[in-house]
Write an enzyme that holds these catalytic residues in place. Structure first.
Site, PDB file in Angstrom:
ATOM      1  N   GLY A 237       0.832  -1.197   0.000  1.00  0.00           N
ATOM      2  CA  GLY A 237       0.000   0.000   0.000  1.00  0.00           C
ATOM      3  C   GLY A 237       0.863   1.241   0.000  1.00  0.00           C
ATOM      4  O   GLY A 237       2.022   1.207  -0.432  1.00  0.00           O
ATOM      5  N   SER A 238       0.306   2.315   0.504  1.00  0.00           N
ATOM      6  CA  SER A 238       1.008   3.597   0.450  1.00  0.00           C
ATOM      7  C   SER A 238       2.145   3.649   1.467  1.00  0.00           C
ATOM      8  O   SER A 238       2.116   2.956   2.489  1.00  0.00           O
ATOM      9  CB  SER A 238       0.020   4.724   0.734  1.00  0.00           C
ATOM     10  OG  SER A 238      -0.493   4.567   2.037  1.00  0.00           O
ATOM     11  N   THR A 239       3.098   4.496   1.189  1.00  0.00           N
ATOM     12  CA  THR A 239       4.228   4.664   2.102  1.00  0.00           C
ATOM     13  C   THR A 239       3.740   5.202   3.446  1.00  0.00           C
ATOM     14  O   THR A 239       4.228   4.777   4.510  1.00  0.00           O
ATOM     15  CB  THR A 239       5.275   5.600   1.461  1.00  0.00           C
ATOM     16  OG1 THR A 239       5.810   4.922   0.313  1.00  0.00           O
ATOM     17  CG2 THR A 239       6.410   5.930   2.417  1.00  0.00           C
ATOM     18  N   GLU A 259       5.522  -3.411   1.079  1.00  0.00           N
ATOM     19  CA  GLU A 259       5.692  -3.073  -0.346  1.00  0.00           C
ATOM     20  C   GLU A 259       4.968  -1.752  -0.550  1.00  0.00           C
ATOM     21  O   GLU A 259       3.735  -1.713  -0.523  1.00  0.00           O
ATOM     22  CB  GLU A 259       5.070  -4.147  -1.237  1.00  0.00           C
ATOM     23  CG  GLU A 259       5.658  -5.539  -1.077  1.00  0.00           C
ATOM     24  CD  GLU A 259       7.036  -5.670  -1.682  1.00  0.00           C
ATOM     25  OE1 GLU A 259       7.552  -4.695  -2.249  1.00  0.00           O
ATOM     26  OE2 GLU A 259       7.607  -6.761  -1.565  1.00  0.00           O
ATOM     27  N   CYS A 293       2.508   0.504  -8.878  1.00  0.00           N
ATOM     28  CA  CYS A 293       3.577   0.989  -7.992  1.00  0.00           C
ATOM     29  C   CYS A 293       4.916   1.087  -8.712  1.00  0.00           C
ATOM     30  O   CYS A 293       5.734   1.935  -8.391  1.00  0.00           O
ATOM     31  CB  CYS A 293       3.693   0.071  -6.798  1.00  0.00           C
ATOM     32  SG  CYS A 293       3.930  -1.646  -7.273  1.00  0.00           S
TER      33      CYS A 293
END
Ligand code: NAD
Length: 487
Positions: A237-239, A259, A293
């Site tokens: 997902g998002s950082t 990830e 991504c």
């Protein structure tokens, strides 16, 4: 619509402990089509008590069910049966993903539909070849050590909406091959397709509790990640969310694989054959309407060929057919949500405000009254320090940046908070490999970009921690135990 199709789009229960259980949540989750902006389907919400039940079921699978005593061969056979069951569903799964997130069907029918079965078969084969136990003469010279590979335990699998099937299976296949049990929490935007796994797990005869599928948003995700019964978290997902999960897992000393986002570079070398590079760039830079991504969303071009590269990339962006994601001819579909479109449009505005030149795109396509579309957009005259060059946009927006020599190109590629992927475009593959060696990133493609199930995938810096896929991906679900024997 057939009865079965109806049930695919409307789920009433959660999959816990091998059975369909009513949720104890009061809410339900509606999925809206990014193309028609109309409802696609609905699934039950999940309450903390349901998470408790799912985690307990997974723990039970590891202690009380046959799963705990199966050898690697039996597990591998189960993975193959699961692959068979998912393969039968592949066309329906692809259609469902497209309906949920607007992924062009040409992508979902080649990646999201058949992909999970491919990943399972890869890990089934690997499980058959990796020894569960090996004996080593002790390094001291006397005695023997038995080194065992044991499953980590209960895995919380938390995934995003962009490639929901593939990203779930990267985790689930490796976890099951190692002998773990999983609790899967999909993103609300793509909650429906996650139940295809539940249907298939039942059909494949997986022991109860080995695979559990729940629903929910960030609050339920956070509850699952911090649950005392979870042994490891596998997140894509998002950082921003990854950082929050990493903090929780750090405090709990809980293994975690993250990830996260990316802002990868495509380095076009002086000798690149632009005609063929551009065909590859369509996949490497704009796959899934840029909601991927690993896209190479920063194109670095030699100054001497800068205008030529800008024109070629802009021509490519203009040539991609925008439209109904369920039409096989469509190359760019709508973005997943109105929120995602707002986000992409705010980056386009920021690029303009920073003085970058819009070569093509920059707005919404004129032909659609509905649907969360953004035109494929190419910016030129961009500085590598601008927000559009540094931050992950997650939409069909590319920036083209000039460089003077290869050292500068590599330095610019590496001058990023992220390090997930990248590509090099050249007529000399050896030179491409040489550049790839110098890029600080988890993966690089030379003249194309294609994930290899047999090799580790993941990122450095703000792109994540740990690796999925390949034997390294299996090792992420294994705890080693050393048993020292006197003889
Ligand atoms: P997101 O981080 O908002 O959500 C991902 C998942 O986490 C969802 O299931 C969500 O419900 C859940 N979640 C949200 N907050 C949580 C919390 N505090 N604790 C636990 N779970 C929580 O991401 P998204 O918007 O769904 O997906 C887009 C992002 O995913 C992009 O940044 C993209 O780069 C990244 N991504 C990375 C990879 C990779 O392999 N590196 C692959 C695909 C997508």
């Amino acid at each position: 619509m057939s009865e079965q199709a109806d049930s695919l789009y409307r789920r009433e229960r959660l999959f816990i402990g091998g059975e369909w259980r009513p949720s104890t949540a009061l809410d339900s989750i509606g999925v809206i089509s990014p193309f028609t902006e109309q409802p696609v389907g609905r699934a039950p919400g999940t309450a903390p008590a349901d998470v408790d039940a799912a985690v307990a079921a997974a723990q039970g699978a590891l202690t009380e069910s046959p799963w705990a005593s199966w050898d690697a061969e039996s597990r591998a056979d189960a993975l193959d049966r699961l692959a068979d069951a998912l393969e039968l569903r592949a066309p329906a799964t692809a259609g469902l993903v497209t309906a949920e997130n607007g992924m062009p069907i040409s992508v979902s029918s080649t990646v999201e539909g058949p992909g999970p079965a491919r990943t399972l078969r890869y890990y089934a084969q690997l499980a058959r070849t990796v020894a569960q136990e090996e004996r080593r003469p002790a390094a001291s010279g006397s005695g023997t050590t038995v080194v065992r590979r044991e499953p980590v335990g209960v895995i919380a699998v938390v995934v995003p909406w962009n490639f929901p099937q593939s990203l779930t299976m990267f985790k689930v296949a490796a976890a099951l091959a190692a002998g773990c049990a999983v609790v899967v929490k999909p993103a609300p935007e793509t909650v429906l397709d996650a139940f295809q796994l539940a249907d298939a797990a039942q059909e494949a005869g997986l022991p109860d509790g080995v695979v559990n599928v729940i629903t929910g948003g960030g609050d339920i995700g956070a509850y699952l990640v911090g649950h005392p019964g979870v042994d490891k978290v596998a997140f894509t997902g998002s950082t921003e969310v990854g950082r929050a999960i990493g903090e929780v897992c750090g405090r709990l000393l809980r293994p975690v694989t993250l990830e996260l986002g990316g802002k990868s570079a495509a380095i076009v070398l002086d000798d690149a054959d632009l005609a063929s590079a551009v065909r590859g760039l369509a996949w490497a830079c704009l796959l899934n309407s840029g909601q991927t991504c690993y896209t190479s969303s920063r194109v670095l071009a030699p100054r001497g060929r800068y205008d030529e590269v800008v024109d070629a990339v802009a021509d490519l962006a203009r040539s991609l057919r925008i439209g109904d994601p369920s039409d096989p001819a469509t190359r760019v579909g709508p973005l997943v949500s109105a929120r995602q479109r707002d986000r992409v449009e705010s980056y386009i505005a920021a690029g303009r405000a920073d003085g970058a030149r819009v070569v093509t795109g920059g707005g919404r396509p004129a032909d659609f009254e509905r649907g969360w579309f953004v035109e494929p957009t190419v910016f030129a005259d961009v500085d590598n320090s601008a927000a559009v060059a540094r931050e992950e946009i997650f939409g069909p927006v590319l920036v083209v940046i000039p460089y003077d020599d290869l050292d500068q190109a590599v330095a610019m590629a590496n001058d990023s908070p992220y390090g997930l992927a990248g590509t090099v475009w050249t007529s000399d593959e050896d030179k491409g490999l040489e550049i790839a060696r110098r890029m600080r990133t988890g993966t690089v493609g030379v003249n194309f970009y294609n994930l290899d199930l047999g090799a580790p995938f993941g990122g450095v810096k703000a792109s994540g921690l740990g690796r999925e896929l390949g034997p390294e991906g299996l090792a992420a679900y294994v705890e080693y135990k050393s048993v020292y024997l006197r003889r």
